[in-house]
Enzyme design. Structure first.
Site, PDB file in Angstrom:
ATOM      1  CG  HIS A  72      -0.346  -0.144   2.517  1.00 49.99           C
ATOM      2  ND1 HIS A  72       0.056  -1.354   3.060  1.00 49.99           N
ATOM      3  CD2 HIS A  72      -0.026   0.784   3.437  1.00 49.99           C
ATOM      4  CE1 HIS A  72       0.583  -1.142   4.247  1.00 49.99           C
ATOM      5  NE2 HIS A  72       0.558   0.144   4.506  1.00 49.99           N
ATOM      6  CE1 TYR A 200      -1.476   5.123  10.674  1.00 49.50           C
ATOM      7  CE2 TYR A 200      -1.299   4.942  13.051  1.00 49.50           C
ATOM      8  CZ  TYR A 200      -0.822   4.655  11.799  1.00 49.50           C
ATOM      9  OH  TYR A 200       0.315   3.895  11.659  1.00 49.50           O
ATOM     10  N   PRO A 292       3.513   2.412  19.240  1.00 52.10           N
ATOM     11  CG  PRO A 292       1.718   0.977  19.598  1.00 52.10           C
ATOM     12  CD  PRO A 292       2.726   1.792  20.315  1.00 52.10           C
ATOM     13  CE  LYS A 296       8.057   5.408  10.821  1.00 49.40           C
ATOM     14  NZ  LYS A 296       7.906   4.779   9.542  1.00 49.40           N
ATOM     15  CE1 TYR A 384       3.030   5.397   9.154  1.00 49.69           C
ATOM     16  CE2 TYR A 384       2.505   5.411   6.811  1.00 49.69           C
ATOM     17  CZ  TYR A 384       2.379   4.841   8.073  1.00 49.69           C
ATOM     18  OH  TYR A 384       1.608   3.728   8.237  1.00 49.69           O
TER      19      TYR A 384
HETATM   20  P1  RFL Z   1      11.590  -8.778  20.428  1.00 52.22           P
HETATM   21  O1  RFL Z   1      10.592  -9.048  19.385  1.00 52.22           O
HETATM   22  O2  RFL Z   1      11.111  -8.382  21.785  1.00 52.22           O
HETATM   23  O3  RFL Z   1      12.514 -10.070  20.559  1.00 52.22           O
HETATM   24  C1  RFL Z   1      13.456 -10.234  21.615  1.00 52.22           C
HETATM   25  C2  RFL Z   1      13.673 -11.715  21.806  1.00 52.22           C
HETATM   26  O4  RFL Z   1      14.659 -11.901  22.827  1.00 52.22           O
HETATM   27  C3  RFL Z   1      14.211 -12.932  23.712  1.00 52.22           C
HETATM   28  N1  RFL Z   1      14.860 -12.702  25.019  1.00 52.22           N
HETATM   29  C4  RFL Z   1      15.933 -13.390  25.452  1.00 52.22           C
HETATM   30  N2  RFL Z   1      16.634 -14.394  24.894  1.00 52.22           N
HETATM   31  C5  RFL Z   1      17.690 -14.889  25.590  1.00 52.22           C
HETATM   32  N3  RFL Z   1      18.044 -14.434  26.832  1.00 52.22           N
HETATM   33  C6  RFL Z   1      17.360 -13.427  27.419  1.00 52.22           C
HETATM   34  N4  RFL Z   1      17.728 -12.953  28.632  1.00 52.22           N
HETATM   35  C7  RFL Z   1      16.254 -12.868  26.722  1.00 52.22           C
HETATM   36  N5  RFL Z   1      15.369 -11.874  27.006  1.00 52.22           N
HETATM   37  C8  RFL Z   1      14.538 -11.791  25.964  1.00 52.22           C
HETATM   38  C9  RFL Z   1      12.703 -12.790  23.725  1.00 52.22           C
HETATM   39  O5  RFL Z   1      12.058 -13.993  24.116  1.00 52.22           O
HETATM   40  C10 RFL Z   1      12.422 -12.434  22.270  1.00 52.22           C
HETATM   41  O6  RFL Z   1      12.201 -13.572  21.463  1.00 52.22           O
HETATM   42  O7  RFL Z   1      12.632  -7.628  19.971  1.00 52.22           O
HETATM   43  P2  RFL Z   1      13.245  -7.322  18.527  1.00 52.22           P
HETATM   44  O8  RFL Z   1      13.743  -8.575  17.881  1.00 52.22           O
HETATM   45  O9  RFL Z   1      14.149  -6.178  18.741  1.00 52.22           O
HETATM   46  O10 RFL Z   1      11.994  -6.859  17.632  1.00 52.22           O
HETATM   47  C11 RFL Z   1      11.308  -5.659  17.927  1.00 52.22           C
HETATM   48  C12 RFL Z   1       9.833  -5.772  17.510  1.00 52.22           C
HETATM   49  O11 RFL Z   1       9.295  -6.942  18.084  1.00 52.22           O
HETATM   50  C13 RFL Z   1       9.013  -4.551  17.957  1.00 52.22           C
HETATM   51  O12 RFL Z   1       9.754  -3.362  17.775  1.00 52.22           O
HETATM   52  C14 RFL Z   1       7.695  -4.400  17.164  1.00 52.22           C
HETATM   53  O13 RFL Z   1       6.839  -5.481  17.395  1.00 52.22           O
HETATM   54  C15 RFL Z   1       6.993  -3.097  17.533  1.00 52.22           C
HETATM   55  N6  RFL Z   1       5.675  -2.965  16.878  1.00 52.22           N
HETATM   56  C16 RFL Z   1       5.579  -2.563  15.554  1.00 52.22           C
HETATM   57  N7  RFL Z   1       6.687  -2.318  14.836  1.00 52.22           N
HETATM   58  C17 RFL Z   1       6.580  -1.991  13.507  1.00 52.22           C
HETATM   59  O14 RFL Z   1       7.632  -1.754  12.868  1.00 52.22           O
HETATM   60  N8  RFL Z   1       5.372  -1.936  12.837  1.00 52.22           N
HETATM   61  C18 RFL Z   1       4.208  -2.173  13.511  1.00 52.22           C
HETATM   62  O15 RFL Z   1       3.156  -2.178  12.868  1.00 52.22           O
HETATM   63  C19 RFL Z   1       4.277  -2.464  14.923  1.00 52.22           C
HETATM   64  N9  RFL Z   1       3.168  -2.705  15.616  1.00 52.22           N
HETATM   65  C20 RFL Z   1       4.504  -3.262  17.600  1.00 52.22           C
HETATM   66  C21 RFL Z   1       3.248  -3.102  16.931  1.00 52.22           C
HETATM   67  C22 RFL Z   1       4.547  -3.705  18.919  1.00 52.22           C
HETATM   68  C23 RFL Z   1       3.374  -3.971  19.594  1.00 52.22           C
HETATM   69  N10 RFL Z   1       3.471  -4.458  20.927  1.00 52.22           N
HETATM   70  C24 RFL Z   1       2.800  -5.581  21.405  1.00 52.22           C
HETATM   71  C25 RFL Z   1       4.520  -3.937  21.786  1.00 52.22           C
HETATM   72  C26 RFL Z   1       2.071  -3.362  17.577  1.00 52.22           C
HETATM   73  C27 RFL Z   1       2.120  -3.773  18.927  1.00 52.22           C
HETATM   74  C28 RFL Z   1       0.793  -4.000  19.608  1.00 52.22           C
HETATM   75  C1  PHB Z   2      -0.491  -3.061  12.773  1.00 49.48           C
HETATM   76  O1  PHB Z   2      -0.930  -3.399  11.661  1.00 49.48           O
HETATM   77  O2  PHB Z   2      -0.354  -3.873  13.712  1.00 49.48           O
HETATM   78  C2  PHB Z   2      -0.113  -1.639  12.983  1.00 49.48           C
HETATM   79  C3  PHB Z   2      -0.298  -0.722  11.948  1.00 49.48           C
HETATM   80  C4  PHB Z   2       0.067   0.605  12.157  1.00 49.48           C
HETATM   81  C5  PHB Z   2       0.591   0.981  13.378  1.00 49.48           C
HETATM   82  C6  PHB Z   2       0.782   0.065  14.387  1.00 49.48           C
HETATM   83  C7  PHB Z   2       0.419  -1.260  14.197  1.00 49.48           C
HETATM   84  O3  PHB Z   2       0.935   2.281  13.594  1.00 49.48           O
END
Ligand code: RFL
Ligand code: PHB
Length: 393
Positions: A72, A200, A292, A296, A384
């Site tokens: 998109h 949004y 979120p 990013k 963005y």
């Molecule tokens: P993660 O995904 O937290 O992975 C870290 C891993 O390390 C493990 N771990 C350990 N392993 C060994 N020893 C230890 N002591 C450890 N402690 C922890 C954990 O089990 C895990 O497997 O970090 P990483 O890899 O840096 O990735 C980051 C992303 O997960 C995060 O930034 C995104 O999910 C954020 N986020 C979004 N990012 C986007 O770019 N686009 C999005 O649309 C978006 N939407 C979101 C999001 C995050 C959300 N939540 C739940 C916080 C939407 C939500 C709701």
């Molecule tokens: C998602 O699709 O999970 C999502 C999309 C946009 C955002 C955050 C999360 O800003």
């Protein structure tokens, strides 16, 4: 055990780093605290920037994303009583986005790791980074009931916000910047057709977001008070709150159905500087968290590991440490750009408890300005989309 780069954490940052290093002829071992099933069950990000899409495609990880993801051009913004407008990154910058789940990326990364027989140890507990300031860095950990040691040249801390890596850096060497927001996001996933655009919504009842994972899978969020629990939110309550926050003509196009996942996440901005201490490098959520809004977080994890893998390849193949020495500063330039964008969008789109009528008018005026100004839209499109990767030299 011995390797060149020991990676703590098998989330998207850790597994992608391992894959990029492998493609550049650098050996690594990943230690992940949780089971593979647990890691694969996490529902998180969904919107990928063009740079992220390019890294995945260039490294043999694009096939399923291109088949199932939803390309998109930007995002739509709508607020109570007004017509929506579209921030078109394709028009302003030639960039596109891909809606494709972090869960699917995680599956693709595990499949790629299996194909090359990568050393990814799940349920590796009590991981302790040792001698990161010296010449013999190593990790101590437990796996299958045994105490083990992994010797390495470098350690990559990809273990998320609650991991051990950042905590091993002495407080005197680390500067932390933090902002907490007074609300969370309640998100659900449902097997229903999504709205055509990532949208949004700013509404007097609070923020709402319509997003997608594919043409048959939708992801929606609503702003909720920090004290709310998932149990407080039946599916019916969620759908009626969500649809109340979109204008009627959009709300009537939202297809409702049973949720297949429901969770609440608090919103926070956090950056730790520098992203290197001795032979330990921080990547992804281990070093920084963004709210979120703006999607990013995962994209920053990808840019960090892109820069780090390139730096490691220059070290091993060209004997040059310039990129290793520049890693933290280069990664942080992109991090702060996205941290600022996420903070701006969070302030623009949410209803803050306790905001005065002045704050409210200022926010509405900002939204009016964005809606009416092509320059403002081009500027937001640029932010963005995420800034391009810096060249190696
Ligand atoms: P993660 O995904 O937290 O992975 C870290 C891993 O390390 C493990 N771990 C350990 N392993 C060994 N020893 C230890 N002591 C450890 N402690 C922890 C954990 O089990 C895990 O497997 O970090 P990483 O890899 O840096 O990735 C980051 C992303 O997960 C995060 O930034 C995104 O999910 C954020 N986020 C979004 N990012 C986007 O770019 N686009 C999005 O649309 C978006 N939407 C979101 C999001 C995050 C959300 N939540 C739940 C916080 C939407 C939500 C709701
Ligand atoms: C998602 O699709 O999970 C999502 C999309 C946009 C955002 C955050 C999360 O800003």
């Amino acid at each position: 055990m011995k390797t060149q780069v020991a990676i703590i954490g098998g989330g998207p940052a850790g597994l992608l780093l391992s894959e990029l290093l492998h493609r550049q002829g650098v050996d690594s071992v990943v230690l992940e605290a949780r089971s593979r099933d647990y890691v694969l069950a996490r529902i998180r990000a969904g919107v990928l920037e063009q740079t992220t899409v390019d890294v995945l495609r260039d490294n043999g990880l694009g096939e399923r994303m291109d088949a199932q993801g939803h390309p998109h051009d930007g995002m739509r913004i709508v607020w109570a009583g007004r017509e929506s407008f579209f921030i078109d990154c394709q028009k302003h910058l030639g960039n596109r986005f891909m809606a494709y789940g972090q869960t699917q990326i995680q599956e693709d990364l595990f499949a790629a790791a299996d194909r090359r027989g990568a050393r990814v140890l799940t349920e590796a507990t009590d991981v302790r980074p040792m001698d990161v300031e010296g010449d013999k860095p190593h990790l101590l950990f437990r796996h299958n009931g045994e105490d083990l040691r992994l010797d390495c040249d470098y350690i990559a801390g990809c273990d998320g916000f609650h991991g051990v890596s950042r905590k091993t850096i002495p407080a005197t060497h680390l500067r932390e910047f933090e902002k907490a927001y007074p609300f969370g996001w309640l998100g659900i996933l449902s097997r229903t057709a999504p709205l055509p655009d990532v949208t949004y919504a700013n509404h007097p009842r609070g923020f709402a977001l319509a997003s997608m994972r594919s043409s048959t899978l939708s992801r929606y969020y609503v702003q909720v008070p920090l004290e709310d629990k998932v149990e407080d939110w039946s599916d019916d309550r969620f759908w009626s709150e969500l649809t109340a926050r979109f204008p009627p003509e959009m709300a009537s196009r939202i297809q409702t159905g049973p949720s297949i996942e429901k969770s609440i996440a608090p919103l926070r901005s956090f950056v730790a500087e520098p992203m290197r201490h001795g032979r330990l490098f921080l990547c992804g959520d281990a070093a920084h968290i963004v709210p979120p809004t703006g999607a990013k977080g995962l994209n920053l994890a990808v840019s960090d590991v892109f820069y780090l893998a390139r730096a490691m390849a220059a070290h091993y193949h060209q004997g040059s440490d310039a990129l290793i020495d520049g890693y933290s500063a280069m990664a942080l330039r992109r991090v702060w750009s996205s941290v600022r964008t996420s903070w701006y969008l969070t302030n623009l789109l949410h209803r803050f408890p306790g905001n005065s009528s002045f704050d409210q008018r200022a926010q509405e005026t900002e939204l009016d300005y964005l809606k009416s100004s092509a320059h403002a839209q081009a500027s937001l499109a640029e932010q963005y989309a995420g800034i391009p990767f810096e060249a190696a030299s």
